[in-house]
Design an enzyme around this catalytic site. Structure first.
Site, mmCIF file in Angstrom:
data_model
loop_
_atom_site.group_PDB
_atom_site.id
_atom_site.type_symbol
_atom_site.label_atom_id
_atom_site.label_comp_id
_atom_site.label_asym_id
_atom_site.label_seq_id
_atom_site.Cartn_x
_atom_site.Cartn_y
_atom_site.Cartn_z
ATOM 1 N N LYS A 180 0.777 -1.093 -0.001
ATOM 2 C CA LYS A 180 -0.169 0.047 -0.131
ATOM 3 C C LYS A 180 1.004 0.956 0.032
ATOM 4 O O LYS A 180 1.507 1.649 1.088
ATOM 5 C CB LYS A 180 -1.082 0.191 1.379
ATOM 6 C CG LYS A 180 -1.820 1.117 1.128
ATOM 7 C CD LYS A 180 -2.411 1.455 2.404
ATOM 8 C CE LYS A 180 -1.511 2.875 3.027
ATOM 9 N NZ LYS A 180 -1.492 4.027 2.347
ATOM 10 N N GLU B 267 10.892 1.803 9.727
ATOM 11 C CA GLU B 267 11.892 3.171 9.534
ATOM 12 C C GLU B 267 11.071 4.363 9.483
ATOM 13 O O GLU B 267 10.086 4.732 8.877
ATOM 14 C CB GLU B 267 12.478 2.911 8.024
ATOM 15 C CG GLU B 267 13.389 2.055 7.833
ATOM 16 C CD GLU B 267 14.669 2.056 8.634
ATOM 17 O OE1 GLU B 267 14.891 3.247 9.197
ATOM 18 O OE2 GLU B 267 15.497 1.296 8.892
ATOM 19 N N CYS C 51 13.802 11.999 5.242
ATOM 20 C CA CYS C 51 13.884 11.521 6.692
ATOM 21 C C CYS C 51 15.261 11.720 7.078
ATOM 22 O O CYS C 51 15.560 11.835 8.311
ATOM 23 C CB CYS C 51 13.625 10.006 6.766
ATOM 24 S SG CYS C 51 14.478 8.993 5.302
ATOM 25 N N GLU D 292 10.397 16.607 14.266
ATOM 26 C CA GLU D 292 10.492 16.472 12.864
ATOM 27 C C GLU D 292 9.486 17.642 11.965
ATOM 28 O O GLU D 292 8.160 17.244 12.196
ATOM 29 C CB GLU D 292 10.431 15.202 12.247
ATOM 30 C CG GLU D 292 10.672 15.055 10.856
ATOM 31 C CD GLU D 292 10.716 13.505 10.143
ATOM 32 O OE1 GLU D 292 9.311 13.084 10.309
ATOM 33 O OE2 GLU D 292 11.451 12.939 9.671
#
Ligand code: NAD
Length: 481
Positions: free
Chosen positions: A172, A249, A283, A382
């Site tokens: 997905k 991750e 990231c 973040e």
């Protein structure tokens, strides 16, 4: 308008619902209508994968090699076209889109080779007359859930090892960027994959992703995305019966340390690239620039000059250095953090303005904060946009302490000409990947990728290390007689 279906059991299956995929460089442009899957679609896809598994897991390494190599050849031959598809839906500039498409092709070729390299071990038993073998076997049906910021490379670096080691897949992709994964899955099908080995169900995380997690025939989950989602998915994998193997991750708040003795040109190039290229939506982005006192002002001036010269415009336009932010929600998040930074007392040294271009898009000027404290939210959370925070420190020791003072641990970099500091930083950084005189972003595909602390959980992705997740070990004992 182009309509894109799911791939289930080797067939294209139209969705009962669809979502529009919008170009972030020009929000008037609809790329296509993409199927938005249901729990029933997931159930059909998992059943198809389960049915395909016995035969697929027993194919020869040569059969799997041939399919992955053929797919690699097509991806590489079509990298310009695939790069354009990617840049149009994600907003990274065309050169980066083409580079990422090529990377997907290289990854497929690497894992084609891995089919041939998978070996076991044979050791003598501690007991007389017995042989011990350790072999690796496929896990079964693997669910793959991917984020929007690397729409073809991340699906490739999950699909390729899953298939190479004999697993069947239901993937997905993120809702914002289904076209790139769709194109990759289409190529793999035409490269000779048997029906049901690879299934694509596009749609919402809360519907499609949730159904994948709840399905008892899904043996494992490989996820890349935010920490918040990762935590939720990990809990679901542990609560499932049977439990699912999982690999996560997640995010980063990656430090780039610049010492007094750094080559300023290298430091500025590394910071500009790491913090702002791909619109800061990596990231591994260098979102914390930790700079020692003596070089601080010179570094900030030189970086500001460099950043001012970066052209923010349509991702597909020649001459653009930075494309738009991916969508309105991410744009709002970036603006929210710009406000938070100002309120916390950081100085918005340059940028952060919304930009108007020829087409309506989410254009944001790269933003550089100075006078940032490492306890401020803009240094801890973040942001995932073109926003970097400069943190002034006294010396190397303080720089290292600040670099490690974070809940994340994906990538960390240092710019220095001193071997002593470079070596010490490599040994003492609490990140999974360490860069010396390089941006924190930008990695090779044949070596492990991953982080520590809140950034990652489970075995590493990429390179030969990928087998740790995509296979399970069996130990067999034989009485030699
Ligand atoms: P996200 O967590 O919002 O979504 C990631 C994926 O999870 C999407 O496909 C989404 O649909 C799905 N999802 C969301 N809720 C779900 C649920 N309840 N059940 C099942 N699936 C669900 O992340 P994003 O916004 O797409 O991506 C950005 C994040 O990804 C950033 O935090 C970034 O750092 C991270 N990222 C990490 C790496 C890495 O390798 N460490 C690489 C790229 C991006």
């Amino acid at each position: 308008m182009a309509v894109f279906s799911n791939f289930i059991g080797g067939e294209q299956v139209a969705g009962t619902q669809t979502v529009r995929n919008i170009n972030p460089s020009n929000t008037d442009e609809v790329i296509g209508e993409f199927a938005s899957g249901t729990a029933a679609d997931v159930a059909t896809a998992v059943a198809a994968a389960k049915a395909a598994f016995p035969a697929w897991s027993r194919t020869t390494p040569q059969e799997r090699y041939d399919i992955l190599k053929k797919a690699s050849d097509e991806v590489l031959a079509r990298k310009e076209e695939l790069g354009r598809i990617l840049s149009r839906e994600e907003g990274k500039i065309l050169a980066e889109g083409i580079g990422e498409a090529a990377r997907a092709g290289q990854i497929l070729a690497f894992f084609a080779g891995e089919c041939l390299r998978l070996a076991g071990e044979n050791v003598p038993s501690v007991r007389p007359g017995i042989g011990v073998e350790m072999t690796r076997e496929a896990i079964g049906v693997v669910a793959l859930i991917t984020p929007w910021n690397f729409p073809i490379a991340i699906p490739a670096w999950k699909i390729a090892p899953a298939l190479a080691y004999g697993n069947c897949v239901v993937i997905k992709p993120a809702e914002l960027v289904p076209h790139s994964t769709w194109a990759l899955v289409d190529i793999l099908h035409r490269s000779g994959l048997p029906k049901g080995v690879l299934n694509l169900v596009m749609g919402k995380g809360s519907v499609v992703g949730q159904a994948m997690l709840e399905h008892p025939d899904v043996a494992a989950l490989s996820f890349t995305g935010s920490v918040a989602t990762g935590r939720k998915l990990a809990a679901a994998c542990v609560a499932a019966n049977p439990m699912k193997k999982f690999q996560l991750e997640m995010g980063g708040k990656n430090p780039l340390v610049i010492l007094d003795d750094a080559d300023l040109e290298v430091a500025v190039a590394s910071a500009a690239n790491g913090a702002f290229f791909s619109t800061g939506q990596r990231c591994t982005a260098s979102s914390r620039l930790i700079v020692t006192e003596k070089v601080h002002n010179r570094f900030v001036d030189a970086l500001t000059e460099k950043v001012k010269a970066l052209v923010v415009d349509d991702a597909l336009k020649l001459g653009s250095h930075i494309g738009p932010v991916v969508d309105q929600a991410q744009f709002d998040q970036d603006e929210r953090y710009l406000e938070i930074g100002r309120k916390e007392g950081a100085k918005l040294h340059w940028g952060g303005e919304r930009l108007n271009r020829a087409t309506p898009g989410f254009y944001l000027q790269p933003a550089l904060f100075t006078e940032v404290g490492n306890s401020m939210r803009i240094a801890r959370e973040e942001i995932f946009g073109p926003v970097a925070a400069v943190i002034r420190v006294k010396d190397y020791d303080e720089a290292l302490a600040v670099a490690n003072d974070t809940e994340f641990g994906l990538s960390a970099g240092i710019c220095t000409t001193n071997l002593k500091y470079a070596t010490h930083f490599k040994r003492n950084s609490e990140a999974g990947m360490v860069m010396v005189n390089l941006p924190t972003a930008g990695v090779d595909y044949h070596v492990p990728f991953g982080g520590r602390k809140a950034s990652s959980f489970g075995p590493r992705e990429q390179g030969a290390y990928a087998r740790e997740f995509y296979t399970m070990v069996k130990t067999s004992y034989t009485l030699a007689g």
